[in-house]
Design a protein around this motif. Structure first.
Motif, PDB file in Angstrom:
ATOM      1  N   ARG B  73      14.481  55.838  67.932  1.00  0.00           N
ATOM      2  CA  ARG B  73      13.349  54.766  67.225  1.00  0.00           C
ATOM      3  C   ARG B  73      12.229  54.319  67.925  1.00  0.00           C
ATOM      4  O   ARG B  73      11.658  53.250  67.500  1.00  0.00           O
ATOM      5  CB  ARG B  73      14.445  53.587  66.980  1.00  0.00           C
ATOM      6  CG  ARG B  73      15.170  53.841  65.600  1.00  0.00           C
ATOM      7  CD  ARG B  73      16.545  53.281  65.646  1.00  0.00           C
ATOM      8  NE  ARG B  73      17.369  53.561  64.393  1.00  0.00           N
ATOM      9  CZ  ARG B  73      18.121  54.594  64.266  1.00  0.00           C
ATOM     10  NH1 ARG B  73      18.156  55.423  65.185  1.00  0.00           N
ATOM     11  NH2 ARG B  73      18.703  55.103  63.275  1.00  0.00           N
ATOM     12  N   ALA B 155      19.220  64.194  58.474  1.00  0.00           N
ATOM     13  CA  ALA B 155      18.197  63.022  58.458  1.00  0.00           C
ATOM     14  C   ALA B 155      17.028  63.524  58.553  1.00  0.00           C
ATOM     15  O   ALA B 155      16.530  64.476  59.252  1.00  0.00           O
ATOM     16  CB  ALA B 155      18.575  61.762  59.503  1.00  0.00           C
ATOM     17  N   MET B 158      15.411  59.901  61.490  1.00  0.00           N
ATOM     18  CA  MET B 158      16.341  59.390  62.790  1.00  0.00           C
ATOM     19  C   MET B 158      17.450  60.423  62.871  1.00  0.00           C
ATOM     20  O   MET B 158      18.361  60.267  62.248  1.00  0.00           O
ATOM     21  CB  MET B 158      16.786  58.011  62.645  1.00  0.00           C
ATOM     22  CG  MET B 158      15.855  57.034  62.218  1.00  0.00           C
ATOM     23  SD  MET B 158      14.620  56.991  63.618  1.00  0.00           S
ATOM     24  CE  MET B 158      13.389  55.955  62.714  1.00  0.00           C
ATOM     25  N   HIS B 159      17.152  61.538  63.589  1.00  0.00           N
ATOM     26  CA  HIS B 159      17.892  62.694  63.539  1.00  0.00           C
ATOM     27  C   HIS B 159      19.410  62.588  64.453  1.00  0.00           C
ATOM     28  O   HIS B 159      20.247  63.027  63.910  1.00  0.00           O
ATOM     29  CB  HIS B 159      17.420  64.042  64.096  1.00  0.00           C
ATOM     30  CG  HIS B 159      15.999  64.020  63.433  1.00  0.00           C
ATOM     31  ND1 HIS B 159      15.627  64.457  62.199  1.00  0.00           N
ATOM     32  CD2 HIS B 159      14.543  63.847  63.955  1.00  0.00           C
ATOM     33  CE1 HIS B 159      14.543  64.530  61.853  1.00  0.00           C
ATOM     34  NE2 HIS B 159      13.802  64.028  63.149  1.00  0.00           N
ATOM     35  N   ASN B 160      19.292  62.131  65.602  1.00  0.00           N
ATOM     36  CA  ASN B 160      20.354  62.056  66.482  1.00  0.00           C
ATOM     37  C   ASN B 160      21.217  63.532  66.617  1.00  0.00           C
ATOM     38  O   ASN B 160      22.126  63.488  66.477  1.00  0.00           O
ATOM     39  CB  ASN B 160      21.483  61.130  65.998  1.00  0.00           C
ATOM     40  CG  ASN B 160      22.385  60.643  67.059  1.00  0.00           C
ATOM     41  OD1 ASN B 160      22.179  61.148  68.156  1.00  0.00           O
ATOM     42  ND2 ASN B 160      23.710  60.357  66.389  1.00  0.00           N
TER      43      ASN B 160
END
Lengths: 154, 373
Positions: B73, B155, B158-160
């Motif tokens: 983010r 996603a 916001m992949h993480n």
């Protein structure tokens, strides 16, 4: 002249193409199979109980502290119907706080929580984004049917 | 009485114009108080902090695995690159070896993210100079990249996905087919965009010779990335201090000549082409194997500190990490490329026209999420 014709060709090509626009609330674009929507709790169809034991590992690992869980003794275990000694009593997620990171799914030891494909946040009621165990399991069953997801080992 | 007044010379009065924070061309919430004399800008007073979320402080209260979500983010247009910078810092601290395949996956994702980010820049640069069409083409291609991201990481933004020690999961089975389809589309899209905007007469008139900064001054302001390379300084972390597996690829670093807005724009267009080259090579070289080094239990890096630097689409991102041996970091400091590039704004805006402010700010390509953190 040639340029004009070329331009006309492009116009003609796009004229017979299907429109790209998707009429959103009526139609939906398909999402990828890995898509991470809101978390749901999975339902063990064989034993007719949730996979979740309420062990709180997802609650502790949630970056936004959006969920809470309570554990209880499994009544089915006392009757000898289930190998699960503990089971979830209540579970709640504030979907308005959830950031869809998938951390809860990673840490779960029982594959009891999954990211569904449901991603629409707008609700009619003020507190409709707070979901309880009942709603989570209902959504989980729906997701299991839709995706044909693999049954987790108990 | 009236006559004598009209004969007196007019007073020069400085006027203050407030630009932002809700101005559409400030690319976020950025406020400039411009002191103008007629059409000329004589002073500029930038205000940041409207998007301050305290990310650095929040990091101190989160587990190492959770911090990756915060880095997503920070610079919300190049999420993979940010995740990579943080994960590299933790891996450096723990002396973790990342599997080959994971490194290649990371490089492919980061370069695609660079293309997506630069496409966004290309579109908004068009908007800033009054061209509405390019943004539609740019978003069409960016959408393709993002749907690939969705298939890989689950996603769109916001992949993480990049984790300490590797990546979250392996690439989907149809990844190669998808890439085979995507690459020509991207190539064509970039060329199309280049033809559409780069040498358009109006665009050239709006950009050539505007906001000039020479290499030496740019370095002294701490600029990095495409904004610095446009001034003719070939500085790129991927070449200077290769991280991940960047030393195995053959790619060029485009540099500009004058350091004006057009150079900053065109360096990015050229960079997209180079990124495509890297992705192609990485796809060809990618080995099979494990995708992450498992870490037992909760991540607890040993006591100490580490600094990792990586090349963001906006410049050099640095992550300084201090660990006290617990499961949460003691301090995380980010050197955000956008913020450091934004510092030069005061220099760039001196004596320009009000209309050029928008173009100059746009050419720096700042992401306010990263400036304020």
């Amino acid at each position: 002249m040639l340029g004009n014709l070329k331009g006309l060709l492009v116009t003609l090509q796009t004229m017979f193409r299907k429109p790209v626009t998707v009429q959103y609330p009526k139609e939906h674009l398909p999402v990828a199979s890995r898509y991470m929507g809101f978390p749901v709790l999975m339902w063990d169809k064989q034993l007719e109980e949730p996979f979740c034991t309420g062990c709180m590992v997802c609650v502790r690992n949630c970056p936004t502290q959006c969920m809470s869980a309570v554990m209880k003794d499994n009544p089915h275990h006392a009757e000898g119907k289930s190998p699960r000694r503990k089971i979830v009593e209540s579970f709640s997620i504030n979907l308005g706080r959830c950031i869809l990171c998938g951390m809860c799914v990673d840490v779960c030891n029982f594959d009891a929580i999954e990211m569904s494909h449901q991603h629409e946040l707008s609700k009619y009621g003020r507190n409709d984004n707070r979901v309880n165990l009942e709603k989570l399991l209902e959504a989980g069953k729906k997701y299991q049917e839709e995706s044909g997801s693999v049954e987790a080992a108990p | 009485m009236v006559e004598s007044r009209s004969e007196a010379p007019l007073d020069m009065v400085q006027m203050m114009v407030n630009m932002g924070p809700q101005h559409p061309s400030t690319h976020g919430v950025f406020r400039m108080v411009l002191g103008i004399d007629g059409e000329r800008v004589v002073s500029v007073d930038p205000h940041i902090g409207y998007l301050h979320r305290g990310s650095e402080k929040l990091c101190e209260g989160e587990l190492y695995t959770q911090i990756v979500t915060l880095f997503d983010r920070m610079d919300y247009l190049s999420n993979f690159n940010n995740e990579l910078a943080f994960c590299m810092a933790v891996e450096k601290l723990m002396a973790l070896q990342v599997p080959e395949r994971a490194e290649y996956i990371r490089v492919i994702m980061c370069e695609l993210n660079r293309i997506a980010s630069h496409l966004m820049f290309f579109g908004t640069m068009g908007l800033d100079t009054g061209a509405i069409t390019p943004v539609l083409y740019a978003f069409r291609d960016r959408e393709r990249v993002q749907s690939l991201f969705e298939a890989v990481s689950g996603a769109r933004m916001m992949h993480n996905y990049i984790r300490v020690g590797g990546v979250k999961e392996d690439l989907p089975e149809d990844f190669r087919q998808r890439m085979a389809k995507l690459m020509p589309q991207l190539k064509q899209g970039i060329e199309e965009g280049d033809r559409l905007l780069s040498f358009s007469e109006i665009f050239l008139a709006r950009n050539k010779g505007i906001g000039v900064i020479d290499g030496k001054t740019a370095i002294s302001y701490g600029m990095s990335g495409p904004a610095l390379r446009a001034s003719g300084v070939p500085m790129d972390v991927r070449k200077d201090e290769p991280y991940s597996v960047y030393n195995r690829f053959d790619f060029g670093i485009p540099i500009g000549e004058k350091g004006d807005c057009w150079d900053r724009y065109y360096v990015r267009i050229e960079e997209m082409r180079q990124s495509l080259r890297i992705v192609e090579q990485a796809m060809a070289q990618m080995p099979d194997g494990p995708i992450s080094t498992p870490v037992r239990g909760v991540l607890r890096p040993p006591r100490g500190e580490a600094y990792a630097r990586a090349e963001n689409p906006r410049g050099e991102i640095g992550v300084y990490l201090v660990s006290d041996g617990s499961d949460k970091p003691y301090r995380v400091k980010v050197r955000p490329p956008s913020f450091c590039n934004l510092v030069a704004l005061k220099y760039l805006l001196r004596d320009c026209y009000v209309a050029d402010c928008v173009v100059i700010l746009g050419s720096l390509d700042v992401v306010l999420g990263e400036v304020d953190r």
